[in-house]
Design an enzyme around this catalytic site. Sequence first.
Site, PDB file in Angstrom:
ATOM      1  N   LYS A  28     -13.517   5.793  -3.282  1.00 17.17           N
ATOM      2  CA  LYS A  28     -14.633   4.981  -3.767  1.00 17.17           C
ATOM      3  C   LYS A  28     -15.966   5.451  -3.173  1.00 17.17           C
ATOM      4  O   LYS A  28     -17.018   5.314  -3.798  1.00 17.17           O
ATOM      5  CB  LYS A  28     -14.387   3.502  -3.475  1.00 17.17           C
ATOM      6  CG  LYS A  28     -13.210   2.915  -4.261  1.00 17.17           C
ATOM      7  CD  LYS A  28     -13.370   3.126  -5.757  1.00 17.17           C
ATOM      8  CE  LYS A  28     -12.264   2.492  -6.561  1.00 17.17           C
ATOM      9  NZ  LYS A  28     -12.431   2.688  -8.020  1.00 17.17           N
ATOM     10  N   TYR A  68      -8.296   4.654  -0.323  1.00 23.24           N
ATOM     11  CA  TYR A  68      -9.128   3.966  -1.308  1.00 23.24           C
ATOM     12  C   TYR A  68     -10.612   4.121  -0.959  1.00 23.24           C
ATOM     13  O   TYR A  68     -11.442   4.405  -1.826  1.00 23.24           O
ATOM     14  CB  TYR A  68      -8.726   2.486  -1.345  1.00 23.24           C
ATOM     15  CG  TYR A  68      -9.363   1.680  -2.448  1.00 23.24           C
ATOM     16  CD1 TYR A  68      -8.922   1.804  -3.757  1.00 23.24           C
ATOM     17  CD2 TYR A  68     -10.378   0.772  -2.175  1.00 23.24           C
ATOM     18  CE1 TYR A  68      -9.495   1.049  -4.777  1.00 23.24           C
ATOM     19  CE2 TYR A  68     -10.952   0.009  -3.181  1.00 23.24           C
ATOM     20  CZ  TYR A  68     -10.497   0.153  -4.481  1.00 23.24           C
ATOM     21  OH  TYR A  68     -11.063  -0.595  -5.490  1.00 23.24           O
ATOM     22  N   ALA A  69     -10.944   3.943   0.314  1.00 22.31           N
ATOM     23  CA  ALA A  69     -12.335   4.084   0.747  1.00 22.31           C
ATOM     24  C   ALA A  69     -12.851   5.499   0.489  1.00 22.31           C
ATOM     25  O   ALA A  69     -13.994   5.689   0.052  1.00 22.31           O
ATOM     26  CB  ALA A  69     -12.461   3.746   2.232  1.00 22.31           C
ATOM     27  N   ALA A  70     -12.006   6.493   0.749  1.00 20.48           N
ATOM     28  CA  ALA A  70     -12.411   7.878   0.524  1.00 20.48           C
ATOM     29  C   ALA A  70     -12.728   8.121  -0.949  1.00 20.48           C
ATOM     30  O   ALA A  70     -13.711   8.789  -1.284  1.00 20.48           O
ATOM     31  CB  ALA A  70     -11.318   8.838   0.992  1.00 20.48           C
ATOM     32  N   ASN A  84     -13.293   3.138 -15.007  1.00 18.74           N
ATOM     33  CA  ASN A  84     -12.858   1.911 -14.340  1.00 18.74           C
ATOM     34  C   ASN A  84     -11.461   2.014 -13.744  1.00 18.74           C
ATOM     35  O   ASN A  84     -11.159   1.333 -12.764  1.00 18.74           O
ATOM     36  CB  ASN A  84     -12.913   0.750 -15.339  1.00 18.74           C
ATOM     37  CG  ASN A  84     -12.244  -0.494 -14.811  1.00 18.74           C
ATOM     38  OD1 ASN A  84     -12.738  -1.155 -13.902  1.00 18.74           O
ATOM     39  ND2 ASN A  84     -11.066  -0.818 -15.360  1.00 18.74           N
ATOM     40  N   ASN A 138      -3.014   8.929 -19.613  1.00 17.29           N
ATOM     41  CA  ASN A 138      -3.076   9.064 -18.162  1.00 17.29           C
ATOM     42  C   ASN A 138      -4.313   9.881 -17.811  1.00 17.29           C
ATOM     43  O   ASN A 138      -4.444  11.034 -18.243  1.00 17.29           O
ATOM     44  CB  ASN A 138      -1.807   9.768 -17.661  1.00 17.29           C
ATOM     45  CG  ASN A 138      -1.737   9.857 -16.157  1.00 17.29           C
ATOM     46  OD1 ASN A 138      -2.732   9.691 -15.445  1.00 17.29           O
ATOM     47  ND2 ASN A 138      -0.548  10.126 -15.645  1.00 17.29           N
ATOM     48  N   SER A 149     -16.696   0.407  -5.052  1.00 17.38           N
ATOM     49  CA  SER A 149     -16.267  -0.808  -4.358  1.00 17.38           C
ATOM     50  C   SER A 149     -17.085  -0.931  -3.081  1.00 17.38           C
ATOM     51  O   SER A 149     -17.581   0.072  -2.557  1.00 17.38           O
ATOM     52  CB  SER A 149     -14.778  -0.716  -3.999  1.00 17.38           C
ATOM     53  OG  SER A 149     -14.400  -1.718  -3.068  1.00 17.38           O
TER      54      SER A 149
END
Length: 248
Positions: free
Chosen positions: A158, A154-156, A89, A62, A141
């Site tokens: 990436k 997710y945006a924060a 990744n 993890n 992304s």
Amino acid sequence: MQGNSFDNKICIVTGAAQGIGQAVTQRLSDNGALKVYALDLNHEALTHAWHAYSNVIPVALNICDREAIRLLVEDIQREHSHIDVLVNNAGITQDALLENMSESQWDQVVEVNLKGVFNLTQAVASIMMANGYGSIITMSSVVGTDGNIGQSNYAATKGGVIAMTKGWAKEFSRHGEQVRANCVAPGFVETPMTANLPEKVLNMMRQKTPLQRMASVDDIADGVEFLASDKSRFITGQVLKIDGGLVL
């Protein structure tokens, strides 16, 4: 690229049991890496994917577990004295409109996608700097560069890994070390996760992309392979978009 471009290289890839991580791991393995440490939470999937590869070492781990990371990196350093490539990744999504997003959804995505990248990179970077060589590739992304509805968390993360990468490109080479840090920012990619989407959604993704298709995992692995190799030896602090023209 020619075969054996990773001769004697020690590599680590996270999220290596399927999808992009599996494709990247296989690419490094097939191109001559001495060892590729394939990290993932899913022990069964790891074993199934890599049991036939003598130079791939499956590690159920993890990336939020800093102690497990420390022990693994110490073991690798003790055995090989160097780590040459790190591919960050592993990542998750917990999508919701901002008004509906729970604190748990926010925390889980930040913990894996941002702190997990920090954890691995912190553990590996000092070894690369001591050896004066290394390439760190982190999966961002187009959501991290251009945003998306329902993906604030997710945006924060990436976008955050892009900012960290740019700082690392400066920090890890400040005494002349050839340690590079770059990001790959995919658009829509055909993975086991997207395979479960309705066909009309997949068609929408293809139509939004100027090249009229989704990326294959090999399209993404091509970019990672390039950034991991010495063919990109004068490239650092950059974001390579592999999106078929989705974001221009």
